[in-house]
Design a protein around this motif. Structure first.
Motif, PDB file in Angstrom:
ATOM      1  N   LYS B 163      10.756  87.611  15.829  1.00 52.60           N
ATOM      2  CA  LYS B 163      10.157  87.792  16.905  1.00 52.60           C
ATOM      3  C   LYS B 163      10.262  86.580  18.141  1.00 52.60           C
ATOM      4  O   LYS B 163       9.250  86.159  18.492  1.00 52.60           O
ATOM      5  CB  LYS B 163       8.625  88.049  16.696  1.00 52.60           C
ATOM      6  N   LEU B 164      11.202  86.309  18.431  1.00 55.53           N
ATOM      7  CA  LEU B 164      11.344  85.392  19.213  1.00 55.53           C
ATOM      8  C   LEU B 164      12.478  85.677  20.452  1.00 55.53           C
ATOM      9  O   LEU B 164      13.539  86.306  20.282  1.00 55.53           O
ATOM     10  CB  LEU B 164      12.120  83.897  18.587  1.00 55.53           C
ATOM     11  N   LYS B 165      12.209  85.289  21.430  1.00 53.98           N
ATOM     12  CA  LYS B 165      13.178  85.527  22.790  1.00 53.98           C
ATOM     13  C   LYS B 165      13.403  84.106  23.387  1.00 53.98           C
ATOM     14  O   LYS B 165      12.319  83.659  23.947  1.00 53.98           O
ATOM     15  CB  LYS B 165      12.327  86.714  23.775  1.00 53.98           C
ATOM     16  N   ILE B 166      14.492  83.765  23.310  1.00 59.42           N
ATOM     17  CA  ILE B 166      14.602  82.121  23.655  1.00 59.42           C
ATOM     18  C   ILE B 166      15.763  82.060  24.583  1.00 59.42           C
ATOM     19  O   ILE B 166      17.179  82.765  24.452  1.00 59.42           O
ATOM     20  CB  ILE B 166      14.813  81.407  22.392  1.00 59.42           C
ATOM     21  N   GLY B 167      15.815  81.191  25.735  1.00 65.74           N
ATOM     22  CA  GLY B 167      16.917  80.933  26.708  1.00 65.74           C
ATOM     23  C   GLY B 167      17.324  79.632  26.523  1.00 65.74           C
ATOM     24  O   GLY B 167      16.696  78.608  26.206  1.00 65.74           O
ATOM     25  N   HIS B 168      18.631  79.701  26.562  1.00 67.94           N
ATOM     26  CA  HIS B 168      19.388  78.313  26.662  1.00 67.94           C
ATOM     27  C   HIS B 168      20.150  78.208  27.838  1.00 67.94           C
ATOM     28  O   HIS B 168      20.741  79.204  28.332  1.00 67.94           O
ATOM     29  CB  HIS B 168      20.583  78.580  25.501  1.00 67.94           C
ATOM     30  N   VAL B 169      20.172  76.985  28.534  1.00 68.48           N
ATOM     31  CA  VAL B 169      20.655  76.791  29.712  1.00 68.48           C
ATOM     32  C   VAL B 169      22.017  76.034  29.572  1.00 68.48           C
ATOM     33  O   VAL B 169      21.748  74.767  29.135  1.00 68.48           O
ATOM     34  CB  VAL B 169      19.932  76.165  30.736  1.00 68.48           C
ATOM     35  N   PHE B 170      23.022  76.693  29.506  1.00 67.40           N
ATOM     36  CA  PHE B 170      24.335  75.813  29.034  1.00 67.40           C
ATOM     37  C   PHE B 170      25.004  75.176  30.244  1.00 67.40           C
ATOM     38  O   PHE B 170      24.333  75.403  31.546  1.00 67.40           O
ATOM     39  CB  PHE B 170      25.174  76.872  28.707  1.00 67.40           C
ATOM     40  N   GLY B 171      25.706  74.087  30.290  1.00 70.36           N
ATOM     41  CA  GLY B 171      26.292  73.220  31.176  1.00 70.36           C
ATOM     42  C   GLY B 171      27.342  74.049  32.309  1.00 70.36           C
ATOM     43  O   GLY B 171      27.611  75.185  31.829  1.00 70.36           O
ATOM     44  N   ASP B 172      27.887  73.435  33.281  1.00 75.82           N
ATOM     45  CA  ASP B 172      28.733  74.114  34.135  1.00 75.82           C
ATOM     46  C   ASP B 172      29.836  74.789  33.733  1.00 75.82           C
ATOM     47  O   ASP B 172      30.558  75.658  34.307  1.00 75.82           O
ATOM     48  CB  ASP B 172      28.597  73.501  35.575  1.00 75.82           C
ATOM     49  N   ASN B 173      30.551  74.234  32.521  1.00 82.21           N
ATOM     50  CA  ASN B 173      31.718  74.685  32.012  1.00 82.21           C
ATOM     51  C   ASN B 173      31.345  76.442  31.584  1.00 82.21           C
ATOM     52  O   ASN B 173      32.343  76.970  31.258  1.00 82.21           O
ATOM     53  CB  ASN B 173      32.429  73.968  30.738  1.00 82.21           C
ATOM     54  N   VAL B 174      30.132  76.471  31.043  1.00 80.20           N
ATOM     55  CA  VAL B 174      29.998  78.038  30.813  1.00 80.20           C
ATOM     56  C   VAL B 174      29.140  78.771  32.033  1.00 80.20           C
ATOM     57  O   VAL B 174      29.518  80.177  31.719  1.00 80.20           O
ATOM     58  CB  VAL B 174      28.623  77.876  29.673  1.00 80.20           C
ATOM     59  N   PHE B 175      29.201  78.430  33.061  1.00 80.02           N
ATOM     60  CA  PHE B 175      28.891  79.320  34.190  1.00 80.02           C
ATOM     61  C   PHE B 175      29.987  80.411  34.377  1.00 80.02           C
ATOM     62  O   PHE B 175      31.106  80.029  34.118  1.00 80.02           O
ATOM     63  CB  PHE B 175      28.993  78.351  35.558  1.00 80.02           C
ATOM     64  N   PRO B 176      29.808  81.588  34.717  1.00 81.12           N
ATOM     65  CA  PRO B 176      30.674  82.408  35.204  1.00 81.12           C
ATOM     66  C   PRO B 176      31.802  81.806  36.153  1.00 81.12           C
ATOM     67  O   PRO B 176      31.422  80.933  37.132  1.00 81.12           O
ATOM     68  CB  PRO B 176      29.958  83.372  35.876  1.00 81.12           C
ATOM     69  N   LYS B 177      32.976  82.097  35.858  1.00 85.19           N
ATOM     70  CA  LYS B 177      34.162  81.382  36.836  1.00 85.19           C
ATOM     71  C   LYS B 177      33.916  82.197  38.169  1.00 85.19           C
ATOM     72  O   LYS B 177      34.235  81.364  38.996  1.00 85.19           O
ATOM     73  CB  LYS B 177      35.333  81.428  36.268  1.00 85.19           C
ATOM     74  N   PHE B 178      33.621  83.528  38.065  1.00 84.70           N
ATOM     75  CA  PHE B 178      33.330  84.143  39.429  1.00 84.70           C
ATOM     76  C   PHE B 178      32.421  85.175  39.349  1.00 84.70           C
ATOM     77  O   PHE B 178      32.291  85.449  38.083  1.00 84.70           O
ATOM     78  CB  PHE B 178      34.762  84.700  39.876  1.00 84.70           C
ATOM     79  N   SER B 179      31.910  85.508  40.205  1.00 84.45           N
ATOM     80  CA  SER B 179      30.877  86.830  40.234  1.00 84.45           C
ATOM     81  C   SER B 179      31.127  87.499  41.473  1.00 84.45           C
ATOM     82  O   SER B 179      31.247  87.068  42.712  1.00 84.45           O
ATOM     83  CB  SER B 179      29.537  86.383  40.272  1.00 84.45           C
TER      84      SER B 179
END
Lengths: 390, 390
Positions: B163-179
């Protein structure tokens, strides 16, 4: 947000009092030969030069110097810098200075290995670079705020023989790979330079704001940037070492011209064309050439962008529109802007910058005509605006 | 802009009606095996699936599908996706959908080759990834607006067993390369989802705005984004195919959470912690969990951030402050916000989302307590706010 566009900005920013430490993270990514580019030597007086050199040495770099970059960097200096970059076999160009030094570093970056006259190639023929062009990567340590050159592809070069001052906006592979933004590095700047930089920022925003008729989010963002700039500038003029004010101004400068707020806009840039033409004939400080021509220009084009000028008055200058026509509101806004410009000490006429009536024909000829604003100027209109600016 | 920070955002955005053409520029940069990630199949009804598959085939890609990503993607689904990515030997994960699909794609990106239970590693122990972590690059085609996941490192995963909903904010190498951001792709979204997304955007801005005491440029920018959002949302609710309104909303969503406006701020995120706890217990739509708890939360913390709430009332909701106390002004602003939320049709209570008093103790236990806002909440205070939200 009409039209199709792409947004991409690869510059990494290190911001704050410890920002220079970012060099230790960035320098290991590049080869040993660093071309250290700077201006007239103020960085030697305020200690920034020593700090940068110490970090370069600690990272095992070979330092090659290219100093003496002038406020309006020339095509002759550019040729000299290209020669130095080639001799040094530079793996990285580290620009330490203001917008002129950053602009110049980007010019050397794309020109050193271009094999022909860079002025002709990039500033007259406006040739593009692409992923196959051999570019020397650029990093910046900013010591003066205004141009936004630390996070964009812009590069303005002056050719004295041709009396031309022309900017090229290169694609994102020419953007600085990293920029170090420590607001404290701007403390020792003379007040004249500081307020010229502040108006350069304001002008960058207005060149983009006064274009287009759509309901664009960028306009709302620019109104926020302008209000923050107006507020912080008033503080910085009184107390140049107010960190909060100087840091806001530095941050606004970067975001005013890193392509973000231009998205979905046509953008104008006629004030810059007028200012750059004046600069080519007088060598006056860039921001002051912009401030000297702005009020005559905006009052002239006001009828062609009436609704936007009225919105500007209300949202930026907090003019109360009740019981007034759009025209009254719009003029009240420009009057408030003019009063503020005088208050912070900007130069409000070209005479003070060394221009005179005899030079006007030449300045008109040097002025490029832009098509993204509310009025495409004729040569006569340019003359009129410049004459009103004397 | 107090404190030291870095800014870096490598995501390239293709925006507008022709944005999907950007895929033809991006796909050649990656290997042949593409894991195509999407949700419940709405992209097959509206034709986006066919368009994307045609472009993938034209670029000679092998397509491996991973569909059925749910609105709150689960740790079980994540394990399944990692298995699929490994089997496919995926060179690129192409997420076609909304924030949940993008979040999930980033989770698979960092987890497929991590060699252990990704839920434990990233969402419980919050381990970071670095340049040595094997990551499968992600690209996004956005079909729903709100989370900003298309230009950041955020990834929220739900574990039903815990019963957990958790966010991780990863660094910029995980950002989408393009959108790929085509506002027209959002036209067919049901109104409930659209307004939930709009409030998600507003909440992202407010979580960052209601923090810190300094005179920060980010606050001015956020006021601009909020005013543009309020204006465009009112149009989009009446006419969902108004391109201008939908394009502004899409652009604001991206910039509300791509790290830009957070710079120099402490940021709060308590509304998201409350909303995510509700989501973990009810599986309700994310944006609606935020709207249901917001007014009780903001009214509760108002005394601790009084000046900022008064500023918010004046600058965003145009409350006239004359002759009023800060407290009166601040409350008037929140009242205006509440009236607007009701007007566009947001869910204003948790009961409507399936929560009840018996669930409150469990929701309180699932609520993470944040320290960046104006008041660090106790368990009792969380209970009080949730009860007022029923």
């Amino acid at each position: 947000m009409l039209g199709n566009f792409t947004y991409s900005n690869p510059t990494k920013l290190y911001f704050g009092k410890e920002a220079l430490d970012g060099l230790n993270k960035e320098l290991p990514k590049y080869g040993k030969n660093v071309l250290l580019v700077y201006g007239g030597g103020s960085i030697k007086k305020n200690g920034i030069y020593d700090k940068v050199v110490a970090i370069l040495k600690a990272n095992g770099k070979n330092i090659f110097e290219d100093s003496g970059v002038m406020p309006n960097p020339t095509s002759d200096k550019l040729n000299e810098g290209c020669e130095r970059a080639r001799t040094a076999k530079a793996d990285l160009i580290l620009a330490v200075g203001g917008g002129s030094v950053c602009d110049y570093a980007k010019a050397v970056s794309v020109s050193a290995h271009c094999g022909e006259d860079p002025w002709e190639k990039y500033y007259i023929r406006f040739e593009d670079v692409d992923e196959n062009t051999k570019i020397i990567p650029v990093g910046c340590v900013l010591t003066m705020v205004g141009t936004g050159s630390e996070m964009n592809g812009g590069s303005v070069i002056t050719n004295h023989a041709q009396k031309l001052k022309i900017g090229h906006v290169f694609g994102d592979n020419v953007f600085p790979k990293f920029s170090v933004l420590n607001p404290e590095f701007t403390y020792t700047l003379p007040k004249y330079q500081m307020i010229a930089g502040i108006y350069d920022i304001m002008s960058h925003i207005l060149e983009q704001y006064f274009s287009g008729e759509d309901d664009n989010t960028s306009d709302y963002v620019m109104e926020g940037l302008l209000r923050s700039l107006i507020h912080s500038a008033e503080i910085a003029v009184v107390n140049p070492t107010d960190y909060e004010a100087r840091s806001n101004i530095m941050w606004i400068a970067t975001w005013a011209l890193n392509t973000f707020v231009a998205k979905g806009k046509t953008t104008d840039w006629e004030v810059h064309m007028l200012g750059q033409a004046v600069g080519a004939h007088t060598d006056a400080t860039h921001g002051m050439t912009l401030s000297a021509v702005s009020m005559p220009y905006y009052r002239y084009i006001l009828p062609y962008g009436l609704k936007k000028f009225a919105r500007y008055a209300v949202n930026v200058w907090r003019v109360n529109p009740q019981g007034k026509t759009d025209e009254e509101v719009a003029h009240e806004g420009l009057n408030a802007m003019e009063a503020w410009m005088k208050k912070i000490g900007l130069v409000m006429n070209l005479t003070e910058l060394g221009a005179n009536e005899q030079m006007l024909d030449g300045i008109v000829k040097s002025t490029l005509v832009m098509e993204g604003g509310y009025k495409v100027l004729t040569q006569d209109e340019i003359y009129t605006i410049l004459k009103q600016s004397l």
